[in-house]
Every structure is written in C-alpha cells, then in structure tokens.
Scaffold this active site. Sequence first.
Site, PDB file in Angstrom:
ATOM      1  N   THR A  42       0.918  -1.206   0.006  1.00 47.09           N
ATOM      2  CA  THR A  42       0.037  -0.217  -0.016  1.00 47.09           C
ATOM      3  C   THR A  42       0.877   1.194  -0.159  1.00 47.09           C
ATOM      4  OG1 THR A  42      -1.796  -1.162   1.247  1.00 47.09           O
ATOM      5  CG2 THR A  42      -1.813   1.147   1.279  1.00 47.09           C
ATOM      6  N   THR A  52      -3.522   0.478  -3.398  1.00 40.53           N
ATOM      7  CA  THR A  52      -3.044  -0.618  -2.713  1.00 40.53           C
ATOM      8  C   THR A  52      -3.036  -1.986  -3.647  1.00 40.53           C
ATOM      9  OG1 THR A  52      -2.768  -2.173  -0.928  1.00 40.53           O
ATOM     10  CG2 THR A  52      -5.042  -1.314  -1.493  1.00 40.53           C
ATOM     11  N   ASN A  56      -3.046  -4.668  -1.760  1.00 36.36           N
ATOM     12  CA  ASN A  56      -3.289  -5.514  -0.675  1.00 36.36           C
ATOM     13  C   ASN A  56      -1.724  -6.360  -0.163  1.00 36.36           C
ATOM     14  OD1 ASN A  56      -5.173  -6.201   1.529  1.00 36.36           O
ATOM     15  ND2 ASN A  56      -5.515  -8.122   0.581  1.00 36.36           N
ATOM     16  N   ASP A  60     -10.379  -8.819   1.310  1.00 37.98           N
ATOM     17  CA  ASP A  60     -10.827  -7.880   1.910  1.00 37.98           C
ATOM     18  C   ASP A  60     -12.482  -7.954   2.384  1.00 37.98           C
ATOM     19  OD1 ASP A  60      -8.866  -6.380   2.708  1.00 37.98           O
ATOM     20  OD2 ASP A  60      -8.986  -4.837   1.228  1.00 37.98           O
ATOM     21  N   SER A 120     -12.302  -1.740   2.998  1.00 39.97           N
ATOM     22  CA  SER A 120     -11.229  -1.278   3.034  1.00 39.97           C
ATOM     23  C   SER A 120     -10.797  -0.587   4.230  1.00 39.97           C
ATOM     24  CB  SER A 120     -10.985  -0.429   1.723  1.00 39.97           C
ATOM     25  OG  SER A 120      -9.745   0.030   1.503  1.00 39.97           O
ATOM     26  N   GLY A 167      -0.220   0.167   5.770  1.00 35.14           N
ATOM     27  CA  GLY A 167      -0.076  -0.671   7.131  1.00 35.14           C
ATOM     28  C   GLY A 167      -1.501  -1.466   7.375  1.00 35.14           C
ATOM     29  N   GLY A 168      -2.349  -1.825   6.268  1.00 32.38           N
ATOM     30  CA  GLY A 168      -3.639  -2.663   6.580  1.00 32.38           C
ATOM     31  C   GLY A 168      -4.378  -2.121   7.695  1.00 32.38           C
TER      32      GLY A 168
END
Length: 215
Positions: free
Chosen positions: A53, A71, A73, A95, A124, A146-147
Amino acid sequence: FAMRNQHVADPAYYTVPMAWMLSTSVGDSLRRTIDPAQATPTPALTTPGTGSTTHYSVVDAEGMAVATTTTINDLYGCGVTVSGAGFLLNDEMDDFNTAPNRPNSWGQVQGSPNNVEPGKRPLSNMTPTMVLDPEGRLMLVLGSRGGPTIITQVLQVVVNVIDFRMDLVDAVGAPRVHHQALPDRLRVDRGGFAPEVIDSVRAMGHEVTDQSPGG
C-alpha cells in the site's frame, strides 16, 4: 473495530447504521464497558503481513489538496504479473469475509455484511483523510500504509495534533498502539513505551505484542 466488523459493508448492499454508530449514546455505552483497572475482552463488546500500500498527500500553493491511497493488498498482490504490462494484480478479495470466523491475511475477522457478493465492494482499511479547522481552512492531509493499522495510525496522528497540540513531525513520529478487536491483542511500537508501562498494561489483563513502527 468491533462495530466495523459487525456493521460496515458496501452501502449499496447493506444499510450501514451510520447515525447510530456516531451517536453520543452509543459512544457513552461503549465507554461504560471500559474498566480502567483491567482489560475488557473483545467478546464482551461484539458478536460474531506486510502489504503493498502507498499513500501520498499533496497540497499546492493555492491550497488545493489531494489525499490518495492505492494498494494491491498483500505483498505482490495475488502474485500474478500482467504479461507485457509489468504490473501486478491485486488480491483484494481478501478484504471480503470469505468464511465464517476465519481471519483474512491481516488477522481481521469480519461480519456477514461484508460477505462476497457479485458487484459488491469489499471493506477497505484505506483512510485518506482531510481535516479542516473551525474556520473551514485546510489543516491536515493524511493517510498511510499498513493494513488495518492505517485506521489507528491516522486517528492517532489527528489526536496528537488536535488534542495534544503536537506539530506534525512529532505527531507522526510519536509511538502508536493498535487494537482491531480480533485478535484480542494490543500491538505497540517496539521501543516506543517504557517497560513499566507495558508491564502495567499486561497486569490489567491485556495481551501485548510489539512491532516495528510503520506507516
């Protein structure tokens, strides 16, 4: 995160109770579940990797602003490169909630509103954010990688600037914490907190792990 996992999904497919989630009464009821002396397990509040990302924030001389997060992912997406084009395909299906009570690659356990359906957009973690001051002038343009930690990273930088009056460099550089409801674990920036602080949090019943600062 507990409310997000249970109630947030593509609004074209699910009625997200936004007004209810943002109401003072709900905030009050959640706050009352917090015991300042010991950890409150996630199940009491709800029912049932490194990635690729990038974020950039741009402001021009006239104050026009852009906050963009993009991103694929997970690291290298789904691992497939488009022949002759040289770019990787994403694995954003991760996701969605793909199986009951099964975590995705970021450890998130999500609710049925985010189940896979044709044409549906997955949840998301991306959080491109603009903050205006009380006069409506641009104050902050933010985002991160960073998710799921993107959400808490952006929030903590905003809190550092607005509530703690830190300048932006210090606000971004300050150590951060992250909790995403499930797994029921507090993550802290490695080296960011005194050992006695971590010990006191563990004594309250929190599981604490450290990680390299990111985002």
